[in-house]
Each structure stands twice: as structure tokens, then as C-alpha cells.
Design a protein around this motif. Structure first.
Motif: not given
Ligand SMILES: Nc1ncnc2c1ncn2[C@@H]1O[C@H](COP(=O)(O)OP(=O)(O)OP(=O)(O)O)[C@@H](O)[C@H]1O
Ligand SMILES: [Mg+2]
Length: 666
Positions: A576-582
Motif C-alpha cells: 500500500x505504501x508503494x501504491x500511495x506514493x506511486x
């Protein structure tokens, strides 16, 4: 031979013995210093004088022993020896000209005499402080000692320049024939190795030969023509004078590619003839002998012994081919009995302004000029042939060309082969670049031809397209090979942290590290820059989107926009962290691109991470990222994928194309 004990002769007894003055040497301190002690610099040059004296004494054998243990040098010959009278009137006489005295050939073998100045023996003083001479003639055994310390002391105290050498009693003269000279108290660092001395002597005499019944040994080993060991290195050979005389040398040049004979006539009226040879070797490095140094040069001989160590050096000729030259020229006319003596006292060179020497030099210069004129052409032609014969890839390349370009290509190959490069792998690189350049020029010629066509020629177009494809594939193959070798180096980094650091360092400059199918970016690459910096005027950006610093972003030629986000190796991330940043980057850049006139831009986000992101359910990362055209790789996986992909490409491409097939084989 037992020379032991002779050293210890009681000098008090000797002083008494010499009262009878059996031996006398008349010499000034100046002569001793300048024509003896300080004249010669190496053992070979000194022993050349002793060997020459052996030749003049009709010896059949001269034996030299370098005794490193006792630090003595012994030279014995089986020649005519000397009576007391010979010793006093010839050996101990300074400057006795034996040729003026009528001795121009030797009595037994009628050899042309080498000695002339009456100075040769003084050379011994430049390597030894003590010289003992034992000699036998007409049943008389004679011996005496020349001691430099004593000579100097006597000459300093007396006024008549007379020195009376100590006598060695007949019973201590243990030889039965000829002459033995023992050198001791050697001047520092004058001792040399037998092997080196042998080589040096071999190069200083042409008369050391079985044919002439004259043999020289060093510590029991015979000095031989083969000690010169350069004949096999000769590539091109020019001989001077009588061919028959030189035949065995010509035959020994087993690797020569060309040979030309000159008559050697220096002056037809005077019948001055130069005999011998000049050769060039294949690589200049072959003339660097690790034992005796550089042998690049031309030695001058007269009467079979060296009279000038290197005449080539006198010309100061900077032309490249001269670095490949070696030679040996015998010019007996430099040492004629009834003409002036033109050797300098040290006999290492000749008196510069003597007309005979001038004439010979001019002759040699002409010969060198002739050699210089043809040398490059020979090298190119033969180099081309040699490369074609020995390098399969070159042969293949040439055979696939049509006759006209093949001729030009051969010339190019010859030039490269002829270049003075000692490292063959460097030469291979040059061949590669040469072939690419040649093919490129050939293509350009074809294109120029197209320009002149007035009607459409389908055949011509097809040919050119084919050639362009071939050439490009050849280039690309080279590029991919190089890339692959770099990636493989990265792969070797076993430490993941180190790998990540290296990737971070280089990935921006070399986006091909990511994936070989990655197209070249347009010049839109940005690194570590917030969107605000470039798109500050886009008002729809949220504060977060404007501030976000994108690690790398660029636009592909196809129009796709790529964002790369690099994570530290040790940083653990969640899906989810990657998704949010992406999402933030994706949305932000999309807005910016829309604002600059692209209504529906394609933006993709790639994450490089140290480890698999943590997930609440399997496949979560991929699923989430697919919403923003996102993908993720670990650094290690990226490298593996790149290697796989590049290797596959190389494997596939190997089958297809002519030029790179050749390049690869080189
Ligand atoms: N090994 C020897 N056997 C017999 N005689 C010798 C020997 N060495 C020297 N001599 C005699 O001593 C003389 C002097 O020798 P030296 O080498 O000094 O002069 P050279 O040979 O006459 O001339 P150059 O100075 O050109 O050598 C010789 O001419 C020779 O008569
Ligand atoms: Mg001599």
C-alpha cells in the motif's frame, strides 16, 4: 690449469729477479690512463682485443674462462706464443705497428692480420689491476706480471717511463703451447655472465667459424653463429656482395618473407665492396634482447671483427622503419695495409672524416633509403596476405565482398596488419573498427549512387536496405556485448547493498541497465526533481503532488512517460505504501502533461526495491500497482532479467547477419 700460487710470489724475491731487467715496458702515465685504464667500458670490447690477438697468433682455439668464484678471467690460446724478444719488442712495446714492420698476414694460416696499432693489450688495464701472462715459444717458457699499482708507483717516482714487469719463473709456466693471460683484481662490476659474453662475442666477429678453423669458447661453450640468434627474426632481407659467401646466413633466416641481393659495390674504381646484410624484423620489440639490450642497428666489420658498433645511429634517422633494422656489414677496405688506420683508439668507431668511411656511409644511407621506400608497401601487402591466411574472420569477410571493394578491403587489412603494434588484441580491435568503418563507407557510396539514379531501381533499394540492416545489427551487437559485460560485472557484486549503491549511481546515466528493450529516452530525463520545479504554473496540482521529488522520470520516444522510484536496499516497504506514493506521482505528472497539451498521457511507475514488498494478501502489490501502470523489481531480479534478455538477443542475432558474424569471430 693451475695458476694458484703464482699470486703469492714473494715480491722481495721478484725485485731481485728483475734486477736483470729481463722485461721492460716503456709507457707514460698518460698513455696508460687514456689508452688503457679509461678506454673501454665493457668486458666484451676488451676480450675482443685478446681474441683478435689469438687470431693474429694463428691460434685455432681461444678459451675464455670467467671464474666468478675467484673473480678472475683467464684467456688462453694455442697460438704461436712469444719469446722474450717478442715480449719486449712487441707485447710490451706501445704502438708497435706490425703491419708497417711487414707482418700483414700470419705465417702459418696466412690470415689477414687484425692487429695494427700496437695498443690492443692496453685494453686489459681497463678491466683488471693485475695481469699475468704465461707464454711458450720455441720450447722457451716465459711469464711476467703487469701490476697497475706498481706501474703507477714506478712511473710516478722514476723519470724514464720505464717499468720492469715481475718475472714468473719458468717452472710456474704450466702451459705447453700458446699464451695464457690471467686477469685478477678486476675493476668493480666488470665481471659478466658467460652467456652474455658469448652472445656479445658472436656479434663482434665473423671469423669465429669452423670454416676458418678459428674457435672461441666461453667457459667451455663454443661461440657459434647461432649465438647471434637474430636471423630467424628477420622478415625482409637485403644482402650485399657475394651471395655464395652469405648463403648459409640467408638460409638461416628461416622466416624471411622477401630477399633482395645487391652487389655491394661502394666504389667500382677502387674495388671497394661492402659485404653482409641489412634486415628488418616484424616487430621492433624483437630487437630488444633481454640479455644484451637493444640490438637495433648496423654493425660495421673489417677483416672479420667489429670496427663500429652501430653505424645506423650515426644517421640520426627518425623514420619508423629504422627502428626495425638490424645489420652487419663487412668492409675490408676500411682496413687496408697500405692506407691510413681509421679506427679510433678504442676501436668502437671510425675516424669520422676519412674518405673511405664517408663513402661507405653514403652507400649505406642510399641502401637505407631504398629500404625505407619499399618497407611500408611490403608490410601492407604481406600483412594483408598474412591476416587473410591466419585470421579466419578476415578471410571470410574478404571472400564475401565483391571484387572491387575486396581489393580496397585488402589494402585496409594490410595497413592494419602492418601497423607497429606489439599487442595483438589491440590489433583485433582495430580490425573491428576498420571493418565497421569500411562497411559504412561502402554503404555511403551506395547511397551516393542512389542519388544519381534517374529511375526507381527496386534492386538497388533492396540492396541498400539489406546493407543498412546488416550494419546496424553489427553495431548493435557490439553495443549489446559491451553492455552485457558491464551487467555481468554488477551481477558479481554478491552484497545486495553494494549492488543497490552501484545501481543508484549509474542507472540515471545508463537507463539501458533497466531492461534492454527499454528504448532510448528522449532528452527529457530528470533526476530528483519535484514536479513544481518544471510545472510550477500547473494550479491543479495538490500540495503533496507538487512537492514530491521523483527519483527519475523521462519520456520515451514512443511518448510513454516513465517514473522510476529507487528504494534503499534495507528499507522494507509495503504494497500500500508503494501504491500511495506511486498514485501521487502518477496523478501529479498526468496533470502536468495534460496541462502541457497532452489530453491522455500514458504514465507508468516503476519501483526498484531491495526486497519483496510486504502484502496483506498474495499478489496485492501487482494488483494495486496495475491501477497506475505500475511495476516493481528487486535490484537483483532486474540484473538477472537484463542478463537473460541481452544474452537471448545475442544468441538470436548471431545467426542472422554477415558483418557482426565477422566482428564476433575476430
Ligand atoms: N696471444 C698472443 N700470442 C702471441 N703474440 C701476441 C699475443 N698477444 C699479443 N701478441 C703480440 O703482441 C703484440 C702487441 O699486441 P697488441 O694487441 O697490443 O697490438 P697489435 O695486435 O699489434 O695491434 P692492435 O693494437 O691493433 O691490437 C702483437 O702484435 C703480437 O706480436
Ligand atoms: Mg691486438
Amino acid at each position: 690449469m693451475n695458476t694458484q700460487g703464482m699470486n703469492d710470489i714473494d715480491s722481495a724475491v721478484q725485485d731481485q729477479a728483475t734486477e736483470a731487467n729481463k722485461y721492460r715496458m716503456n709507457i707514460s702515465l698518460n698513455v696508460l690512463k687514456h689508452l688503457g685504464i679509461n678506454l673501454y667500458s665493457n668486458v666484451a670490447a676488451v676480450l675482443t682485443e685478446t681474441v683478435a690477438n689469438g687470431w693474429d697468433a694463428d691460434a685455432e682455439k681461444v678459451e675464455i674462462n670467467l671464474n666468478q668464484e675467484s673473480d678472475q678471467i683467464e684467456i688462453s690460446d694455442d697460438g704461436c706464443g712469444m719469446t722474450v724478444d717478442d715480449i719486449n719488442k712487441r707485447f710490451l712495446m706501445i704502438g708497435h705497428d706490425r703491419r708497417k714492420a711487414g707482418y700483414t698476414t700470419t705465417p702459418e694460416f696466412t690470415r689477414p692480420v687484425m692487429g695494427r696499432k700496437g695498443l690492443g693489450k692496453l685494453s686489459l688495464f681497463s678491466i683488471a689491476r693485475k695481469i699475468r701472462i704465461y707464454t711458450v715459444k720455441d720450447g722457451q717458457k716465459n711469464g711476467f706480471i703487469l701490476d697497475v699499482d706498481k706501474i703507477e708507483a714506478t712511473l710516478k717516482s722514476g723519470e724514464d717511463n720505464n717499468y720492469y714487469p715481475e718475472e714468473i719463473p719458468a717452472e710456474d709456466v704450466v702451459i705447453s703451447k700458446g699464451t695464457l693471460i690471467v686477469l685478477s683484481d678486476l675493476v668493480k662490476s666488470r665481471m659478466t655472465s658467460p652467456k652474455v659474453l658469448k652472445k656479445r662475442l658472436a656479434r663482434r666477429f665473423t671469423v669465429i667459424s669452423d670454416n676458418l678453423n678459428f674457435m672461441v669458447t666461453v667457459n667451455g661453450d663454443k661461440v657459434q653463429v647461432s649465438d647471434r640468434d637474430y636471423s630467424s627474426k628477420i622478415e625482409y632481407l637485403w644482402t650485399l656482395g657475394d651471395q655464395n659467401q652469405l648463403q648459409s646466413f640467408i638460409d638461416s633466416c628461416s622466416n624471411k618473407k622477401r630477399h633482395k641481393a645487391w652487389d655491394g659495390i661502394v666504389d667500382p674504381q677502387q674495388q671497394y665492396i661492402a659485404e653482409g646484410w641489412i634486415g628488418t624484423v616484424e616487430t621492433s620489440g624483437q630487437l630488444k634482447d633481454n640479455e644484451i639490450g637493444n640490438i637495433n642497428g648496423v654493425v660495421l666489420m673489417a677483416r672479420g671483427r667489429v670496427v663500429h658498433e652501430d653505424v645506423l645511429g650515426e644517421f640520426n634517422d627518425g623514420r619508423l622503419f629504422t627502428k626495425y633494422v638490424i645489420g652487419e656489414i663487412n668492409a675490408d677496405f676500411l682496413d687496408l695495409d697500405d692506407e691510413q688506420d681509421i679506427a679510433t683508439s678504442s676501436r668502437q668507431s671510425l675516424i669520422e672524416d676519412d674518405p673511405r668511411y664517408q663513402q661507405l656511409k653514403a652507400y649505406i644511407q642510399q641502401r637505407l633509403n631504398e629500404i625505407g621506400r619499399v618497407w611500408h608497401d611490403f608490410r601492407n601487402e604481406d600483412g594483408g596476405k598474412q591476416a587473410e591466411e591466419n585470421i579466419g574472420a578476415i578471410k571470410e569477410w574478404l571472400s564475401e565482398l565483391r571484387p572491387a571493394p575486396r581489393k580496397a578491403a585488402r589494402k585496409l587489412v594490410g595497413h592494419i596488419q602492418g601497423l607497429p603494434i606489439d599487442n595483438e588484441s589491440d590489433r583485433k580491435e582495430l580490425f573491428k573498427h576498420g571493418i565497421i568503418a569500411f562497411e559504412k563507407m561502402r554503404m555511403k557510396e551506395q547511397l551516393d549512387k542512389l542519388d544519381t539514379l534517374t529511375t526507381f531501381d527496386a534492386e538497388q533499394f533492396k540492396m541498400i536496405f539489406d546493407e543498412v540492416d546488416e550494419l546496424e545489427a553489427g553495431y548493435y551487437h557490439e553495443i549489446v556485448t559491451e553492455r552485457l559485460s558491464i551487467i555481468k560485472q554488477l551481477e558479481k557484486l554478491k552484497d545486495d547493498n553494494a549492488l543497490e549503491v552501484e545501481m543508484q549511481k549509474h542507472i540515471f546515466q545508463h537507463l539501458w541497465l533497466l531492461d534492454p528493450s527499454w528504448e532510448r529516452a528522449t532528452s527529457s530525463e530528470r533526476m530528483e526533481e519535484s514536479l513544481k520545479k518544471e510545472f510550477g504554473q500547473v494550479t491543479s496540482l495538490t500540495e503533496d503532488e507538487a512537492k514530491g521529488r521523483l527519483d527519475i522520470r523521462y519520456q520515451k520516444v514512443s511518448g510513454a512517460n516513465v517514473i522510476i522510484e529507487l528504494k534503499r536496499q534495507e528499507r522494507s516497504v509495503s504494497a500500500s505504501e508503494l501504491y500511495n506514493q506511486g498514485s501521487k506521482y502518477h496523478a501529479g505528472w498526468t496533470k502536468c502533461l495534460q496541462d502541457s497539451g497532452q489530453p491522455s498521457p500514458y504514465v507508468e511507475v516503476i519501483f526498484l526495491v531491495g526486497n519483496h514488498p510486504s502484502e496483506r494478501r498474495p499478489g496485492e502489490t501487482d494488483q494495486l500497482l496495475s491501477n497506475i501502470n505500475g511495476r516493481w523489481f528487486t535490484y537483483r531480479r532486474l540484473i538477472e532479467a537484463a542478463i537473460q534478455c541481452y544474452s537471448d538477443y545475442l544468441k538470436e542475432s548471431e545467426k542472422v547477419n554477415r558483418v557482426h558474424k565477422i566482428l564476433k569471430k575476430l
